[in-house]
Motif scaffolding. Structure first.
Motif, PDB file in Angstrom:
ATOM      1  N   ALA A  14     -22.354 -10.565 -58.390  1.00 44.66           N
ATOM      2  CA  ALA A  14     -21.068 -11.245 -58.541  1.00 44.66           C
ATOM      3  C   ALA A  14     -21.254 -12.649 -59.112  1.00 44.66           C
ATOM      4  O   ALA A  14     -20.472 -13.097 -59.957  1.00 44.66           O
ATOM      5  CB  ALA A  14     -20.350 -11.307 -57.200  1.00 44.66           C
ATOM      6  N   ALA A  15     -22.287 -13.347 -58.670  1.00 47.25           N
ATOM      7  CA  ALA A  15     -22.550 -14.699 -59.165  1.00 47.25           C
ATOM      8  C   ALA A  15     -22.906 -14.682 -60.649  1.00 47.25           C
ATOM      9  O   ALA A  15     -22.415 -15.520 -61.425  1.00 47.25           O
ATOM     10  CB  ALA A  15     -23.683 -15.348 -58.355  1.00 47.25           C
ATOM     11  N   LYS A  21     -20.787 -24.510 -62.565  1.00 53.37           N
ATOM     12  CA  LYS A  21     -20.277 -23.327 -61.866  1.00 53.37           C
ATOM     13  C   LYS A  21     -20.852 -23.315 -60.451  1.00 53.37           C
ATOM     14  O   LYS A  21     -22.017 -23.679 -60.229  1.00 53.37           O
ATOM     15  CB  LYS A  21     -20.684 -22.021 -62.568  1.00 53.37           C
ATOM     16  CG  LYS A  21     -20.003 -21.779 -63.905  1.00 53.37           C
ATOM     17  CD  LYS A  21     -18.624 -21.175 -63.746  1.00 53.37           C
ATOM     18  CE  LYS A  21     -18.037 -20.756 -65.082  1.00 53.37           C
ATOM     19  NZ  LYS A  21     -16.710 -20.125 -64.929  1.00 53.37           N
ATOM     20  N   PHE A  22     -20.026 -22.862 -59.504  1.00 48.64           N
ATOM     21  CA  PHE A  22     -20.461 -22.757 -58.114  1.00 48.64           C
ATOM     22  C   PHE A  22     -19.898 -21.457 -57.560  1.00 48.64           C
ATOM     23  O   PHE A  22     -18.692 -21.202 -57.653  1.00 48.64           O
ATOM     24  CB  PHE A  22     -19.962 -23.950 -57.307  1.00 48.64           C
ATOM     25  CG  PHE A  22     -20.116 -23.806 -55.811  1.00 48.64           C
ATOM     26  CD1 PHE A  22     -21.312 -23.399 -55.250  1.00 48.64           C
ATOM     27  CD2 PHE A  22     -19.056 -24.097 -54.962  1.00 48.64           C
ATOM     28  CE1 PHE A  22     -21.459 -23.264 -53.871  1.00 48.64           C
ATOM     29  CE2 PHE A  22     -19.189 -23.980 -53.584  1.00 48.64           C
ATOM     30  CZ  PHE A  22     -20.391 -23.567 -53.041  1.00 48.64           C
ATOM     31  N   TYR A  23     -20.790 -20.605 -57.009  1.00 50.14           N
ATOM     32  CA  TYR A  23     -20.341 -19.342 -56.433  1.00 50.14           C
ATOM     33  C   TYR A  23     -20.798 -19.273 -54.988  1.00 50.14           C
ATOM     34  O   TYR A  23     -21.989 -19.352 -54.696  1.00 50.14           O
ATOM     35  CB  TYR A  23     -20.885 -18.152 -57.221  1.00 50.14           C
ATOM     36  CG  TYR A  23     -20.271 -16.841 -56.787  1.00 50.14           C
ATOM     37  CD1 TYR A  23     -19.041 -16.433 -57.296  1.00 50.14           C
ATOM     38  CD2 TYR A  23     -20.903 -16.016 -55.856  1.00 50.14           C
ATOM     39  CE1 TYR A  23     -18.456 -15.251 -56.881  1.00 50.14           C
ATOM     40  CE2 TYR A  23     -20.330 -14.834 -55.444  1.00 50.14           C
ATOM     41  CZ  TYR A  23     -19.105 -14.455 -55.956  1.00 50.14           C
ATOM     42  OH  TYR A  23     -18.525 -13.279 -55.546  1.00 50.14           O
ATOM     43  N   HIS A  24     -19.845 -19.121 -54.091  1.00 52.60           N
ATOM     44  CA  HIS A  24     -20.117 -19.058 -52.654  1.00 52.60           C
ATOM     45  C   HIS A  24     -19.903 -17.617 -52.188  1.00 52.60           C
ATOM     46  O   HIS A  24     -18.814 -17.068 -52.330  1.00 52.60           O
ATOM     47  CB  HIS A  24     -19.168 -20.005 -51.915  1.00 52.60           C
ATOM     48  CG  HIS A  24     -19.312 -19.963 -50.419  1.00 52.60           C
ATOM     49  ND1 HIS A  24     -20.399 -20.484 -49.757  1.00 52.60           N
ATOM     50  CD2 HIS A  24     -18.484 -19.460 -49.447  1.00 52.60           C
ATOM     51  CE1 HIS A  24     -20.242 -20.321 -48.452  1.00 52.60           C
ATOM     52  NE2 HIS A  24     -19.100 -19.686 -48.244  1.00 52.60           N
ATOM     53  N   PHE A  25     -20.950 -17.016 -51.639  1.00 50.32           N
ATOM     54  CA  PHE A  25     -20.884 -15.628 -51.171  1.00 50.32           C
ATOM     55  C   PHE A  25     -21.043 -15.630 -49.664  1.00 50.32           C
ATOM     56  O   PHE A  25     -22.094 -15.996 -49.130  1.00 50.32           O
ATOM     57  CB  PHE A  25     -21.982 -14.799 -51.834  1.00 50.32           C
ATOM     58  CG  PHE A  25     -21.953 -13.335 -51.467  1.00 50.32           C
ATOM     59  CD1 PHE A  25     -21.013 -12.489 -52.015  1.00 50.32           C
ATOM     60  CD2 PHE A  25     -22.879 -12.806 -50.574  1.00 50.32           C
ATOM     61  CE1 PHE A  25     -20.980 -11.129 -51.679  1.00 50.32           C
ATOM     62  CE2 PHE A  25     -22.867 -11.463 -50.238  1.00 50.32           C
ATOM     63  CZ  PHE A  25     -21.903 -10.624 -50.795  1.00 50.32           C
ATOM     64  N   GLU A  83     -19.891 -14.196 -62.667  1.00 44.82           N
ATOM     65  CA  GLU A  83     -19.108 -15.430 -62.702  1.00 44.82           C
ATOM     66  C   GLU A  83     -19.709 -16.438 -63.673  1.00 44.82           C
ATOM     67  O   GLU A  83     -18.990 -17.128 -64.402  1.00 44.82           O
ATOM     68  CB  GLU A  83     -19.041 -16.030 -61.297  1.00 44.82           C
ATOM     69  CG  GLU A  83     -18.348 -17.369 -61.208  1.00 44.82           C
ATOM     70  CD  GLU A  83     -16.848 -17.301 -61.429  1.00 44.82           C
ATOM     71  OE1 GLU A  83     -16.244 -18.337 -61.739  1.00 44.82           O
ATOM     72  OE2 GLU A  83     -16.287 -16.194 -61.311  1.00 44.82           O
ATOM     73  N   PHE A  84     -21.031 -16.535 -63.702  1.00 46.98           N
ATOM     74  CA  PHE A  84     -21.701 -17.503 -64.564  1.00 46.98           C
ATOM     75  C   PHE A  84     -21.687 -17.097 -66.034  1.00 46.98           C
ATOM     76  O   PHE A  84     -21.833 -17.932 -66.923  1.00 46.98           O
ATOM     77  CB  PHE A  84     -23.157 -17.715 -64.114  1.00 46.98           C
ATOM     78  CG  PHE A  84     -23.298 -18.423 -62.794  1.00 46.98           C
ATOM     79  CD1 PHE A  84     -22.186 -18.933 -62.138  1.00 46.98           C
ATOM     80  CD2 PHE A  84     -24.533 -18.572 -62.207  1.00 46.98           C
ATOM     81  CE1 PHE A  84     -22.315 -19.595 -60.917  1.00 46.98           C
ATOM     82  CE2 PHE A  84     -24.681 -19.237 -60.985  1.00 46.98           C
ATOM     83  CZ  PHE A  84     -23.568 -19.748 -60.345  1.00 46.98           C
ATOM     84  N   GLY A  93     -23.884 -10.102 -53.816  1.00 50.45           N
ATOM     85  CA  GLY A  93     -23.551 -11.485 -54.128  1.00 50.45           C
ATOM     86  C   GLY A  93     -24.214 -11.970 -55.407  1.00 50.45           C
ATOM     87  O   GLY A  93     -23.604 -12.703 -56.195  1.00 50.45           O
ATOM     88  N   ASN A 112     -25.238 -19.593 -51.493  1.00 55.41           N
ATOM     89  CA  ASN A 112     -24.620 -20.416 -52.530  1.00 55.41           C
ATOM     90  C   ASN A 112     -25.424 -20.298 -53.817  1.00 55.41           C
ATOM     91  O   ASN A 112     -26.662 -20.306 -53.783  1.00 55.41           O
ATOM     92  CB  ASN A 112     -24.576 -21.883 -52.115  1.00 55.41           C
ATOM     93  CG  ASN A 112     -23.555 -22.153 -51.023  1.00 55.41           C
ATOM     94  OD1 ASN A 112     -22.660 -21.342 -50.779  1.00 55.41           O
ATOM     95  ND2 ASN A 112     -23.682 -23.282 -50.366  1.00 55.41           N
ATOM     96  N   TYR A 172     -25.576 -22.191 -57.610  1.00 50.68           N
ATOM     97  CA  TYR A 172     -25.114 -23.310 -58.428  1.00 50.68           C
ATOM     98  C   TYR A 172     -25.673 -23.157 -59.841  1.00 50.68           C
ATOM     99  O   TYR A 172     -26.840 -22.794 -60.027  1.00 50.68           O
ATOM    100  CB  TYR A 172     -25.603 -24.645 -57.872  1.00 50.68           C
ATOM    101  CG  TYR A 172     -25.289 -24.864 -56.412  1.00 50.68           C
ATOM    102  CD1 TYR A 172     -24.086 -25.417 -55.996  1.00 50.68           C
ATOM    103  CD2 TYR A 172     -26.231 -24.527 -55.435  1.00 50.68           C
ATOM    104  CE1 TYR A 172     -23.817 -25.622 -54.651  1.00 50.68           C
ATOM    105  CE2 TYR A 172     -25.972 -24.735 -54.093  1.00 50.68           C
ATOM    106  CZ  TYR A 172     -24.758 -25.284 -53.698  1.00 50.68           C
ATOM    107  OH  TYR A 172     -24.507 -25.481 -52.367  1.00 50.68           O
TER     108      TYR A 172
END
Length: 218
Positions: free
Chosen positions: A211-212, A170-174, A215-216, A208, A157, A159
C-alpha cells in the motif's frame, strides 16, 4: 416550429443534468509515477523509541519495543515488495547501512535534526529519494491460519524524503489489527481478499508495504 417556454426549460434542465452527471463520472487526475531514471534508496527498518526519531506523527503510549530480529526480516520483505512493484532504480538497505555507519549525527537536535540526518544519508547513498521505514508496534499471531487465540497487529510508518530539499514529500501510516468478519462487517473486503485466513504479523506488514509503495508511486 415554436417551442413552448415550459418545454424549453425542461430541455435545458435535462441537458444540465446530463453534463453534470458526465462530469461526476470523470476520474480525478492522478500524479504521474516517478521517472525510471530516478534513484530511490531504502533505509533499514528501525524501531524508534522517542518522538524526535519520527519524521512525522507521534509514538503511541505504552508500546513495548519490537523484538531485535524483526527489523531485519522486514528489510527482506520490503526489498522483495519493491522489486516487484517499483519501477525506479532502488538501492537496498545494505547500501544505506554503509552510510549509517559513516555519516555522523547532526549537532542540531529534535525532529529537524532527524530530518537533516536522513537528508545527508540520502546524499551519501547518491539517491534522489530516500524511503525511511519505521516499525512502531508489533504483535504476532497466536494460533494458526485457521484459528487464532491472539490476532496479529502492526503499526508501521513509511516516509519518502526528497533528498534535495530534505522534506518529507509522502507519509504513509499503516495501523492494522486483523479482526473477524463478525467484529467488523465494514472490512468484509479485506476478509475475503485474505481468503478467510488469520494472517501473521509479517503478512500484515507486507500488505502495508504494498500500500505504501502504491501511495509513493515510485
Amino acid at each position: 416550429m415554436n417551442t413552448s417556454p415550459m418545454k424549453r426549460v425542461f430541455v435545458a434542465a435535462a441537458v444540465a443534468i446530463l453534463v453534470f452527471s458526465l462530469g461526476c463520472r470523470r476520474k480525478a487526475p492522478q500524479s504521474a509515477a516517478a521517472p525510471k531514471d530516478v534513484v530511490v534508496a531504502v533505509a533499514p527498518f528501525s524501531n524508534p523509541r522517542a518522538d524526535f526519531e519520527l519524521l512525522a506523527g507521534y509514538l503511541p503510549e505504552n508500546v513495548p519495543a519490537v523484538s531485535e530480529g524483526i527489523p531485519g526480516k522486514l528489510d527482506e520483505s520490503l526489498s522483495q515488495v519493491m522489486a516487484a512493484t517499483v519501477t525506479s532504480r532502488v538501492l537496498g538497505p545494505s547500501t544505506v547501512e554503509t552510510c549509517l555507519k559513516t555519516e555522523p549525527r547532526p549537532e542540531e537536535g529534535g525532529r529537524l535534526g532527524t530530518l537533516r540526518y536522513w537528508q545527508e544519508i540520502g546524499r551519501c547513498a547518491g539517491a534522489q529519494y530516500l524511503v525511511v521505514p519505521q516499525v512502531i508496534a508489533w504483535r504476532e499471531r497466536g494460533g494458526s491460519a485457521m484459528g487464532t487465540t491472539v490476532t496479529a497487529a502492526v503499526i508501521i510508518n513509511f516516509y519518502l524524503v526528497d533528498v534535495a530539499t530534505g522534506g518529507v514529500v509522502k507519509f504513509y501510516h499503516f495501523d492494522e489489527e486483523q479482526r473477524s468478519l463478525s467484529d467488523n462487517l465494514l472490512e468484509a473486503g479485506k476478509f475475503f481478499a485474505r481468503k478467510g485466513r488469520w494472517l501473521t504479523a509479517s503478512e500484515l506488514a507486507q500488505e502495508g508495504m504494498r500500500a505504501a509503495m502504491a501511495e509513493f508511486r515510485l
